[in-house]
Scaffold this motif. Structure first.
Motif, PDB file in Angstrom:
ATOM      1  N   GLY A 122       4.428  -1.172 -11.245  1.00  0.00           N
ATOM      2  CA  GLY A 122       4.862  -1.227  -9.853  1.00  0.00           C
ATOM      3  C   GLY A 122       3.702  -1.173  -8.881  1.00  0.00           C
ATOM      4  O   GLY A 122       3.840  -1.557  -7.724  1.00  0.00           O
ATOM      5  N   PHE A 123       2.541  -0.694  -9.358  1.00  0.00           N
ATOM      6  CA  PHE A 123       1.359  -0.602  -8.504  1.00  0.00           C
ATOM      7  C   PHE A 123       0.168  -1.381  -9.077  1.00  0.00           C
ATOM      8  O   PHE A 123      -0.845  -1.523  -8.414  1.00  0.00           O
ATOM      9  CB  PHE A 123       0.943   0.869  -8.319  1.00  0.00           C
ATOM     10  CG  PHE A 123       1.990   1.710  -7.634  1.00  0.00           C
ATOM     11  CD1 PHE A 123       2.055   1.786  -6.246  1.00  0.00           C
ATOM     12  CD2 PHE A 123       2.921   2.414  -8.383  1.00  0.00           C
ATOM     13  CE1 PHE A 123       3.016   2.553  -5.619  1.00  0.00           C
ATOM     14  CE2 PHE A 123       3.896   3.189  -7.764  1.00  0.00           C
ATOM     15  CZ  PHE A 123       3.941   3.253  -6.376  1.00  0.00           C
ATOM     16  N   ILE A 124       0.301  -1.872 -10.312  1.00  0.00           N
ATOM     17  CA  ILE A 124      -0.819  -2.573 -10.952  1.00  0.00           C
ATOM     18  C   ILE A 124      -0.986  -3.957 -10.332  1.00  0.00           C
ATOM     19  O   ILE A 124      -0.031  -4.729 -10.236  1.00  0.00           O
ATOM     20  CB  ILE A 124      -0.588  -2.721 -12.466  1.00  0.00           C
ATOM     21  CG1 ILE A 124      -0.330  -1.362 -13.116  1.00  0.00           C
ATOM     22  CG2 ILE A 124      -1.781  -3.390 -13.128  1.00  0.00           C
ATOM     23  CD1 ILE A 124       0.034  -1.455 -14.584  1.00  0.00           C
ATOM     24  N   ASP A 141      -7.526  -2.091  -6.279  1.00  0.00           N
ATOM     25  CA  ASP A 141      -7.076  -0.872  -5.596  1.00  0.00           C
ATOM     26  C   ASP A 141      -6.371  -1.205  -4.286  1.00  0.00           C
ATOM     27  O   ASP A 141      -5.423  -0.515  -3.885  1.00  0.00           O
ATOM     28  CB  ASP A 141      -8.267   0.037  -5.285  1.00  0.00           C
ATOM     29  CG  ASP A 141      -8.643   0.944  -6.454  1.00  0.00           C
ATOM     30  OD1 ASP A 141      -7.893   0.983  -7.443  1.00  0.00           O
ATOM     31  OD2 ASP A 141      -9.691   1.614  -6.362  1.00  0.00           O
ATOM     32  N   VAL A 142      -6.825  -2.266  -3.617  1.00  0.00           N
ATOM     33  CA  VAL A 142      -6.202  -2.685  -2.351  1.00  0.00           C
ATOM     34  C   VAL A 142      -4.749  -3.076  -2.602  1.00  0.00           C
ATOM     35  O   VAL A 142      -3.855  -2.744  -1.814  1.00  0.00           O
ATOM     36  CB  VAL A 142      -6.982  -3.851  -1.711  1.00  0.00           C
ATOM     37  CG1 VAL A 142      -6.222  -4.424  -0.513  1.00  0.00           C
ATOM     38  CG2 VAL A 142      -8.370  -3.393  -1.283  1.00  0.00           C
ATOM     39  N   TYR A 143      -4.488  -3.775  -3.709  1.00  0.00           N
ATOM     40  CA  TYR A 143      -3.114  -4.160  -4.060  1.00  0.00           C
ATOM     41  C   TYR A 143      -2.253  -2.900  -4.242  1.00  0.00           C
ATOM     42  O   TYR A 143      -1.152  -2.801  -3.676  1.00  0.00           O
ATOM     43  CB  TYR A 143      -3.105  -4.989  -5.339  1.00  0.00           C
ATOM     44  CG  TYR A 143      -1.724  -5.447  -5.762  1.00  0.00           C
ATOM     45  CD1 TYR A 143      -1.220  -6.683  -5.350  1.00  0.00           C
ATOM     46  CD2 TYR A 143      -0.919  -4.644  -6.571  1.00  0.00           C
ATOM     47  CE1 TYR A 143       0.057  -7.097  -5.738  1.00  0.00           C
ATOM     48  CE2 TYR A 143       0.349  -5.054  -6.959  1.00  0.00           C
ATOM     49  CZ  TYR A 143       0.831  -6.277  -6.540  1.00  0.00           C
ATOM     50  OH  TYR A 143       2.091  -6.681  -6.915  1.00  0.00           O
ATOM     51  N   SER A 144      -2.746  -1.946  -5.020  1.00  0.00           N
ATOM     52  CA  SER A 144      -1.997  -0.710  -5.253  1.00  0.00           C
ATOM     53  C   SER A 144      -1.751   0.030  -3.947  1.00  0.00           C
ATOM     54  O   SER A 144      -0.661   0.573  -3.713  1.00  0.00           O
ATOM     55  CB  SER A 144      -2.766   0.197  -6.223  1.00  0.00           C
ATOM     56  OG  SER A 144      -3.002  -0.464  -7.445  1.00  0.00           O
ATOM     57  N   TYR A 145      -2.758   0.042  -3.085  1.00  0.00           N
ATOM     58  CA  TYR A 145      -2.615   0.680  -1.774  1.00  0.00           C
ATOM     59  C   TYR A 145      -1.509  -0.002  -0.961  1.00  0.00           C
ATOM     60  O   TYR A 145      -0.693   0.674  -0.323  1.00  0.00           O
ATOM     61  CB  TYR A 145      -3.940   0.610  -1.017  1.00  0.00           C
ATOM     62  CG  TYR A 145      -3.856   1.070   0.422  1.00  0.00           C
ATOM     63  CD1 TYR A 145      -3.880   2.427   0.738  1.00  0.00           C
ATOM     64  CD2 TYR A 145      -3.743   0.150   1.464  1.00  0.00           C
ATOM     65  CE1 TYR A 145      -3.787   2.853   2.064  1.00  0.00           C
ATOM     66  CE2 TYR A 145      -3.656   0.575   2.782  1.00  0.00           C
ATOM     67  CZ  TYR A 145      -3.678   1.916   3.079  1.00  0.00           C
ATOM     68  OH  TYR A 145      -3.574   2.326   4.382  1.00  0.00           O
ATOM     69  N   GLY A 146      -1.467  -1.324  -0.994  1.00  0.00           N
ATOM     70  CA  GLY A 146      -0.438  -2.060  -0.265  1.00  0.00           C
ATOM     71  C   GLY A 146       0.961  -1.751  -0.765  1.00  0.00           C
ATOM     72  O   GLY A 146       1.893  -1.583   0.032  1.00  0.00           O
ATOM     73  N   MET A 147       1.115  -1.659  -2.082  1.00  0.00           N
ATOM     74  CA  MET A 147       2.424  -1.329  -2.644  1.00  0.00           C
ATOM     75  C   MET A 147       2.842   0.090  -2.235  1.00  0.00           C
ATOM     76  O   MET A 147       4.006   0.334  -1.912  1.00  0.00           O
ATOM     77  CB  MET A 147       2.380  -1.454  -4.167  1.00  0.00           C
ATOM     78  CG  MET A 147       2.191  -2.876  -4.666  1.00  0.00           C
ATOM     79  SD  MET A 147       3.527  -3.999  -4.189  1.00  0.00           S
ATOM     80  CE  MET A 147       4.811  -3.521  -5.317  1.00  0.00           C
ATOM     81  N   MET A 148       1.879   1.007  -2.242  1.00  0.00           N
ATOM     82  CA  MET A 148       2.168   2.369  -1.824  1.00  0.00           C
ATOM     83  C   MET A 148       2.526   2.427  -0.343  1.00  0.00           C
ATOM     84  O   MET A 148       3.448   3.144   0.062  1.00  0.00           O
ATOM     85  CB  MET A 148       0.971   3.267  -2.109  1.00  0.00           C
ATOM     86  CG  MET A 148       1.198   4.717  -1.725  1.00  0.00           C
ATOM     87  SD  MET A 148      -0.229   5.750  -2.045  1.00  0.00           S
ATOM     88  CE  MET A 148      -1.403   4.997  -0.923  1.00  0.00           C
ATOM     89  N   LEU A 149       1.828   1.649   0.468  1.00  0.00           N
ATOM     90  CA  LEU A 149       2.096   1.609   1.903  1.00  0.00           C
ATOM     91  C   LEU A 149       3.528   1.144   2.171  1.00  0.00           C
ATOM     92  O   LEU A 149       4.222   1.688   3.038  1.00  0.00           O
ATOM     93  CB  LEU A 149       1.090   0.681   2.586  1.00  0.00           C
ATOM     94  CG  LEU A 149       0.929   0.785   4.105  1.00  0.00           C
ATOM     95  CD1 LEU A 149       0.529   2.193   4.509  1.00  0.00           C
ATOM     96  CD2 LEU A 149      -0.105  -0.224   4.594  1.00  0.00           C
TER      97      LEU A 149
END
Length: 245
Positions: A122-124, A141-149
């Motif tokens: 879900g965050f990879i 990491d930017v992708y994971s950050y976007g999903m978390m956001l």
């Protein structure tokens, strides 16, 4: 040694370690308000944290990542950015924690060599589990950050298996189509007066989760986007999110 030498207000401090036979422990600073997931998945998350505080937490996490990516002596790529790994201090300031999957690289390197995928489903980032999407780098990491956001904005997990309508199961796909509609803001429990904050967070997150890493901003670019007005931010191109999932 690399984690122990980090020093940033948005990165948890490692005080030391303990080795007693089979018992091994890392000693970190105590964070009294637990982790971010305890708040954003609760029914009244927006009432507890408030949109302004949520916005500040988002910026703080980005600053911590920017430090790890660009200001450490050895660049650190976290590879497991998610709400459970964001700890909150007594003032609800966020600190990035849990470097169990992190990888080190020299500051001049722009890509990483890896065998196998690492991270949380879900965050990879797509390139982490299939190199056909591009090279693994700090933009993973930017992708994971976007999903978390997006989960912070939506107050829910991006994949919701209990929803019967398949178009609403994957939140990034749904929110893109409902971004300028009242129902989109209502779903995120956006109250009057903070529409710009919510929309800016959504736009930035959609840029961060572009399928190809070359189309994503760096985390430094993300911080610059937070400083701009909503009118100065373009809508990112539509991704085929659900098919990718």
């Amino acid at each position: 040694m690399s984690i122990g030498s980090t020093s940033h207000v948005n990165v948890v401090s490692l005080f030391g370690f303990s080795l007693e036979g089979s018992k091994q422990a890392l000693i970190y600073e105590y964070m009294p308000n637990s982790s971010l997931d305890k708040y954003i998945y609760s029914e009244n998350a927006k009432e507890i944290l408030g949109w302004e505080r949520l916005y500040g937490i988002a910026i703080g996490i980005a600053r911590g990542l920017d430090y790890l990516h660009h200001s450490c002596n050895t660049r650190i790529v976290h590879f497991d950015i998610k709400p459970q790994n964001i700890l909150l201090d007594k003032d609800f300031s966020p600190k990035i924690a849990d470097f169990g999957l992190a990888k080190l690289c020299h500051t001049k390197e722009s890509k990483l060599s890896m065998t196998g995928a690492r991270g949380t489903i879900g965050f990879i980032a797509p390139e982490v589990y299939s190199r056909t999407f591009g090279v693994v780098s700090t933009k993973s990491d930017v992708y994971s950050y976007g999903m978390m956001l997006l989960e912070m904005v939506g107050g829910r997990r991006n994949v919701k298996s209990t929803v019967t309508n398949s178009s609403e199961k994957y939140f990034p796909d749904w929110i893109y189509g409902h971004f300028d509609q009242e129902v989109g803001l209502q779903a995120c429990k956006v109250t009057t007066g903070i529409e710009e904050i919510a929309k800016k967070m959504i736009l930035i997150s959609l840029w961060c989760i572009q399928v190809l890493p070359v189309h994503r901003p760096t985390i430094t670019n993300v911080l610059e986007m937070f400083e701009r007005s909503l009118d100065d931010l373009d809508m990112p191109p539509k991704q085929n999110f659900y098919e990718l999932l």
